[in-house]
Enzyme design. Structure first.
Site, PDB file in Angstrom:
ATOM      1  N   LYS A   1      48.096 -40.845  37.903  1.00 34.34           N
ATOM      2  CA  LYS A   1      46.713 -41.027  38.353  1.00 34.34           C
ATOM      3  C   LYS A   1      46.550 -40.622  39.829  1.00 34.34           C
ATOM      4  O   LYS A   1      47.541 -40.445  40.550  1.00 34.34           O
ATOM      5  CB  LYS A   1      46.303 -42.488  38.129  1.00 34.34           C
ATOM      6  CG  LYS A   1      46.274 -42.893  36.643  1.00 34.34           C
ATOM      7  CD  LYS A   1      45.663 -44.282  36.461  1.00 34.34           C
ATOM      8  CE  LYS A   1      45.632 -44.682  35.005  1.00 34.34           C
ATOM      9  NZ  LYS A   1      44.893 -45.972  34.804  1.00 34.34           N
TER      10      LYS A   1
ATOM     11  N   TYR B   1      38.319 -41.848  28.119  1.00 33.80           N
ATOM     12  CA  TYR B   1      38.321 -43.315  28.070  1.00 33.80           C
ATOM     13  C   TYR B   1      37.163 -43.872  27.239  1.00 33.80           C
ATOM     14  O   TYR B   1      36.762 -45.019  27.431  1.00 33.80           O
ATOM     15  CB  TYR B   1      38.258 -43.873  29.492  1.00 33.80           C
ATOM     16  CG  TYR B   1      39.593 -43.844  30.226  1.00 33.80           C
ATOM     17  CD1 TYR B   1      40.701 -44.517  29.723  1.00 33.80           C
ATOM     18  CD2 TYR B   1      39.729 -43.172  31.441  1.00 33.80           C
ATOM     19  CE1 TYR B   1      41.914 -44.512  30.400  1.00 33.80           C
ATOM     20  CE2 TYR B   1      40.947 -43.162  32.131  1.00 33.80           C
ATOM     21  CZ  TYR B   1      42.027 -43.835  31.600  1.00 33.80           C
ATOM     22  OH  TYR B   1      43.225 -43.846  32.269  1.00 33.80           O
TER      23      TYR B   1
ATOM     24  N   ASN C   1      46.466 -47.884  39.182  1.00 35.87           N
ATOM     25  CA  ASN C   1      47.733 -48.393  38.643  1.00 35.87           C
ATOM     26  C   ASN C   1      48.731 -47.279  38.306  1.00 35.87           C
ATOM     27  O   ASN C   1      49.570 -47.427  37.419  1.00 35.87           O
ATOM     28  CB  ASN C   1      47.489 -49.343  37.464  1.00 35.87           C
ATOM     29  CG  ASN C   1      46.900 -48.658  36.245  1.00 35.87           C
ATOM     30  OD1 ASN C   1      46.484 -47.509  36.307  1.00 35.87           O
ATOM     31  ND2 ASN C   1      46.880 -49.360  35.134  1.00 35.87           N
TER      32      ASN C   1
ATOM     33  N   HIS D   1      48.891 -43.666  33.377  1.00 33.07           N
ATOM     34  CA  HIS D   1      48.363 -44.009  32.059  1.00 33.07           C
ATOM     35  C   HIS D   1      49.386 -43.568  31.031  1.00 33.07           C
ATOM     36  O   HIS D   1      50.002 -42.511  31.177  1.00 33.07           O
ATOM     37  CB  HIS D   1      47.037 -43.276  31.782  1.00 33.07           C
ATOM     38  CG  HIS D   1      46.635 -43.339  30.333  1.00 33.07           C
ATOM     39  ND1 HIS D   1      45.986 -44.409  29.800  1.00 33.07           N
ATOM     40  CD2 HIS D   1      46.878 -42.479  29.300  1.00 33.07           C
ATOM     41  CE1 HIS D   1      45.811 -44.209  28.494  1.00 33.07           C
ATOM     42  NE2 HIS D   1      46.345 -43.045  28.172  1.00 33.07           N
TER      43      HIS D   1
ATOM     44  N   GLU E   1      45.286 -38.111  22.223  1.00 34.85           N
ATOM     45  CA  GLU E   1      45.224 -37.901  23.673  1.00 34.85           C
ATOM     46  C   GLU E   1      45.902 -36.588  24.070  1.00 34.85           C
ATOM     47  O   GLU E   1      45.428 -35.901  24.987  1.00 34.85           O
ATOM     48  CB  GLU E   1      45.872 -39.087  24.399  1.00 34.85           C
ATOM     49  CG  GLU E   1      45.033 -40.359  24.275  1.00 34.85           C
ATOM     50  CD  GLU E   1      45.617 -41.553  25.019  1.00 34.85           C
ATOM     51  OE1 GLU E   1      44.987 -42.623  24.980  1.00 34.85           O
ATOM     52  OE2 GLU E   1      46.698 -41.426  25.636  1.00 34.85           O
TER      53      GLU E   1
HETATM   54  P1  CMP Z   1      44.958 -47.199  31.421  1.00 33.62           P
HETATM   55  O1  CMP Z   1      46.253 -47.374  30.722  1.00 33.62           O
HETATM   56  O2  CMP Z   1      44.700 -45.887  32.044  1.00 33.62           O
HETATM   57  O3  CMP Z   1      43.773 -47.507  30.390  1.00 33.62           O
HETATM   58  C1  CMP Z   1      42.514 -47.979  30.813  1.00 33.62           C
HETATM   59  C2  CMP Z   1      42.498 -48.360  32.252  1.00 33.62           C
HETATM   60  O4  CMP Z   1      41.428 -49.189  32.649  1.00 33.62           O
HETATM   61  C3  CMP Z   1      43.732 -49.145  32.598  1.00 33.62           C
HETATM   62  O5  CMP Z   1      44.857 -48.318  32.563  1.00 33.62           O
HETATM   63  C4  CMP Z   1      43.352 -49.715  33.965  1.00 33.62           C
HETATM   64  O6  CMP Z   1      43.657 -48.815  35.013  1.00 33.62           O
HETATM   65  C5  CMP Z   1      41.821 -49.830  33.865  1.00 33.62           C
HETATM   66  N1  CMP Z   1      41.350 -51.222  33.856  1.00 33.62           N
HETATM   67  C6  CMP Z   1      40.568 -51.795  34.784  1.00 33.62           C
HETATM   68  N2  CMP Z   1      40.305 -53.063  34.491  1.00 33.62           N
HETATM   69  C7  CMP Z   1      40.934 -53.319  33.320  1.00 33.62           C
HETATM   70  C8  CMP Z   1      41.050 -54.480  32.483  1.00 33.62           C
HETATM   71  N3  CMP Z   1      40.465 -55.634  32.786  1.00 33.62           N
HETATM   72  N4  CMP Z   1      41.800 -54.380  31.359  1.00 33.62           N
HETATM   73  C9  CMP Z   1      42.408 -53.203  31.016  1.00 33.62           C
HETATM   74  N5  CMP Z   1      42.327 -52.090  31.770  1.00 33.62           N
HETATM   75  C10 CMP Z   1      41.608 -52.139  32.914  1.00 33.62           C
END
Ligand code: CMP
Length: 140
Positions: A10, A50, A113, A116, A127
């Site tokens: 990311k 998403y 974070n 992904h 995906e």
């Molecule tokens: P990712 O695995 O990319 O999939 C969806 C993303 O939404 C997740 O990682 C997080 O970066 C983001 N996100 C933000 N808030 C939440 C939440 N409460 N629960 C899950 N994903 C979240």
């Protein structure tokens, strides 16, 4: 079984210049990079990727974050690649991520974070198709 999974480094991790460190963790764990590209996602691409989260309160922030800079998208291949990648990443929320995982070491917040990874074999196939043509994925 031999699986493929989609991984995205990311914008936060790209800005920290840790693409290589993250890819190295995949390779050391026995995953092969079978497709890869740098990409600045458009808002439409991020929203489409998403789409399952579009009713969630965090959707707009997530999309804004994902287009805040370039990402590095890869398809990873290996035995049990989907779960292996999820183990390497650690919990979605870096505060809950186990020590030594990618998110524990590189992530700043639940949105920023670092990575992904596909959460199931079925989603992984979708995906990978979202970002790569079949001919852009190479086994080696
Ligand atoms: P990712 O695995 O990319 O999939 C969806 C993303 O939404 C997740 O990682 C997080 O970066 C983001 N996100 C933000 N808030 C939440 C939440 N409460 N629960 C899950 N994903 C979240």
């Amino acid at each position: 079984a031999l699986e493929r999974t989609l991984s995205i480094i990311k914008p936060d991790a790209v800005k920290k210049n840790v693409i290589g460190e993250i890819l190295s963790r995949f390779e050391k764990a026995g995953l092969k990079i079978v497709a890869a590209k740098m990409k600045q996602l458009t808002k439409e691409e991020a929203e489409g990727f998403y789409a399952v989260h579009k009713e969630r309160g965090f959707f707009n922030d997530l999309v804004a974050f994902m287009i805040s800079g370039p990402v590095m998208i890869q398809a990873l291949e290996g035995e049990g690649a989907v779960l292996k990648n999820r183990d390497l990443m650690g919990a979605t929320n870096p505060k809950e991520a186990a020590p030594g995982t990618i998110r524990a070491d590189f992530a700043d917040s639940i949105d920023a974070n670092a990575v992904h990874g596909s959460d199931s074999l079925e989603n992984a196939a979708n995906e990978i198709k979202y970002f790569f043509n079949d001919s852009d994925v190479v086994s080696h």
